[in-house]
Design an enzyme around this catalytic site. Structure first.
Site, PDB file in Angstrom:
ATOM      1  N   LYS A   1       0.850  -1.184   0.000  1.00  0.00           N
ATOM      2  CA  LYS A   1       0.000   0.000   0.000  1.00  0.00           C
ATOM      3  C   LYS A   1       0.890   1.239   0.000  1.00  0.00           C
ATOM      4  O   LYS A   1       1.913   1.267   0.709  1.00  0.00           O
ATOM      5  CB  LYS A   1      -0.870  -0.062   1.255  1.00  0.00           C
ATOM      6  CG  LYS A   1      -1.979   0.955   1.392  1.00  0.00           C
ATOM      7  CD  LYS A   1      -2.807   0.600   2.620  1.00  0.00           C
ATOM      8  CE  LYS A   1      -4.012   1.532   2.803  1.00  0.00           C
ATOM      9  NZ  LYS A   1      -4.858   1.103   3.939  1.00  0.00           N
TER      10      LYS A   1
ATOM     11  N   SER B   1      -9.396   0.732   3.072  1.00  0.00           N
ATOM     12  CA  SER B   1      -8.661   1.596   2.151  1.00  0.00           C
ATOM     13  C   SER B   1      -7.528   0.895   1.417  1.00  0.00           C
ATOM     14  O   SER B   1      -6.902   1.481   0.547  1.00  0.00           O
ATOM     15  CB  SER B   1      -8.101   2.790   2.916  1.00  0.00           C
ATOM     16  OG  SER B   1      -7.186   2.370   3.915  1.00  0.00           O
TER      17      SER B   1
ATOM     18  N   SER C   1      -9.430  -1.797   7.161  1.00  0.00           N
ATOM     19  CA  SER C   1      -8.918  -1.596   5.804  1.00  0.00           C
ATOM     20  C   SER C   1      -8.096  -2.741   5.238  1.00  0.00           C
ATOM     21  O   SER C   1      -7.712  -2.695   4.072  1.00  0.00           O
ATOM     22  CB  SER C   1      -8.104  -0.304   5.744  1.00  0.00           C
ATOM     23  OG  SER C   1      -8.955   0.803   5.877  1.00  0.00           O
TER      24      SER C   1
END
Length: 462
Positions: free
Chosen positions: A79, A155, A179
């Site tokens: 990420k 996310s 997330s």
């Protein structure tokens, strides 16, 4: 021969055994990224030159008879809130593009590479991690490989997309309110949110210091355990995990579950969500031979406390950015942060007081059980751009409520493995949370492995 559907442990075994070189394994991954990423939009940067150098070093180590590590040749991506040397740490934002490149790698990136894994890039995410959808107005949405018209979840949306599509067998995400678990559920993956403080957060862009966790997403429980073990250990740069010794789990995965007391979360977790998510939990419970049900007390207020802490502490982190560059935020993110700045300070204090009480009550529950099963998301992946969803006859905002079942668990830092329900007959994926007491990741992983072995939980590349 490996292909894009191969699991990480299969790749590592082939590389370590001389059946394929790390360079060849990397070529498979880069070819898959080249094919799949343009339509799915998982990556914001591809570090191919760095990856080739790492693969060559692994091949040399093997040629010289040296141990190349348990993850030798396994490609992974992170990420884009993880520091990667030479890349600006975007955290899904437009504003961070102006930051200088990171001078070094995040601790977890370094540890995975020390175990032989190969970093191939940085992944798309919701802006500043304040998102459950996987949509980003600056970089576009990460699409769900099972249906590219649907959300990947957020996310850590790019993390879910990259693994579920077979671009990489392993990706790292962050989980503040869900997330890792939301995209794992919507993309049909295994995901691990460890105990708060178990894995170092050094070198990651923060969202909420009191709630942030980092962890892996994979297509097998073995890969989850191998990567988790590689990342464990004290880190003097992160005081939360500085004193916690590593507790390897890979050797214990097949210890069985006969000694474990397993129950299904009732009340809050049973009253909301589509019927199919509860069918998934029921299928897991049957496979584990349990009909026991327990209540996690005040889970709804636990979620509310997490909301207040997230909004206030997240907003204060971005106070200066909100003053100087308000128009460079996603409006939905900006407005929630602005609301957080206006909440009274005593609301935050009360949220923390309640969280302490709530943590103590849940600890009492774990005196009587070892594992709790609960839904991971209230429904399968919504369509991209979908604003509202109907749950139990009530219309609710998508963005705020995909974390309906994950936030009460994040609030008190419990370890969770999300496992995908295999019995879907071509339908979109859905996942189940396997929740353990603090520092008991091993137990959740053992349950997930048992479910994987008997075929109730399974994930594959699309």
């Amino acid at each position: 021969m490996i292909d894009f559907q191969s699991k990480g442990y299969q790749i590592a075994a082939a590389v370590r055994g001389g059946k394929i070189s790390a360079t060849e394994a990397l070529q498979v991954a880069l070819a898959r990224i080249d094919t799949a990423n343009p339509s799915l939009n998982a990556f914001t940067a591809i570090t191919s030159e760095r990856a080739r150098a790492k693969a060559a070093a692994i091949d040399q180590a093997i040629d010289e008879g040296r141990d190349a590590g348990p993850l030798a040749g396994v490609c992974f991506a992170v990420k884009n809130l993880f520091d990667v040397a030479g890349l600006s740490t975007l955290a899904g934002s437009k504003i961070n593009r102006d930051d200088p490149p990171a001078q070094g790698d995040a601790t977890l990136v370094r540890r995975l590479e020390a175990a032989g894994a190969i970093l191939v890039g940085a992944l798309n995410m919701g802006e500043y991690a304040y998102d459950f959808t996987g949509e980003n107005i600056h970089y576009g949405p990460s699409r769900n490989p099972h249906d590219p018209t649907c959300m990947s979840g957020g996310s850590s949306g790019g993390s879910g997309t990259s693994v579920a599509s077979g671009m990489v067998p392993l990706a790292l995400g962050s989980d503040t309110n869900g997330s890792i678990r939301v995209p794992a559920s919507l993309c049909g993956l295994f995901g691990l949110k460890p105990t708060f403080g178990r894995l170092s957060r050094h070198g990651s862009f923060p969202f909420v210091a009191d709630l942030d966790h980092l962890g892996p997403m994979t297509r097998s429980v073995t890969d989850l355990a191998l990567s988790y073990d590689a990342m464990q250990g004290p880190d003097e740069n992160d005081l939360w995990c500085a004193q916690k010794p590593a507790e390897p789990v890979i050797a214990k995965l097949n210890d069985g579950i006969g000694d474990l007391r397993i129950a299904v979360a009732d009340d809050y977790f049973a009253k909301q969500g589509d019927p199919e998510v509860h069918e998934a939990v029921a299928a897991f419970a049957r496979a584990l031979n349990t009909d026991r049900r327990i209540t996690i007390p005040e889970a709804g207020r636990g979620r509310a406390a997490a909301y207040v802490i997230t909004t206030v502490e997240g907003a204060n982190l971005h106070r200066e950015r909100l003053k100087t560059r308000p128009n460079d935020f996603d409006p939905a993110v900006r407005d929630r942060f602005l609301a957080g700045l206006m909440l009274p300070s005593d609301w935050l204090a009360q949220a923390h007081r309640f969280r302490a009480w709530y943590r103590a009550r849940v600890a009492e529950v774990f005196r009587d059980v070892d594992i709790i099963l609960a839904p991971a998301t209230p429904r399968v992946a919504p369509k991209l751009g979908q604003v509202l969803m109907t749950l139990n006859g009530v219309e609710m905002p998508v963005r705020a409520n995909l974390g309906l079942f994950t936030q009460p668990i994040s609030a008190i830092g419990l370890p969770v493995v999300t496992a995908p329900w295999a019995e879907r007959d071509g339908k979109l994926p859905i996942g189940v949370q396997i929740i353990a007491a603090p520092w008991k990741e091993e137990l959740a992983l053992r349950v997930a492995r048992h479910l994987e072995n008997i075929g109730i939980a399974a994930s594959k590349a699309v």
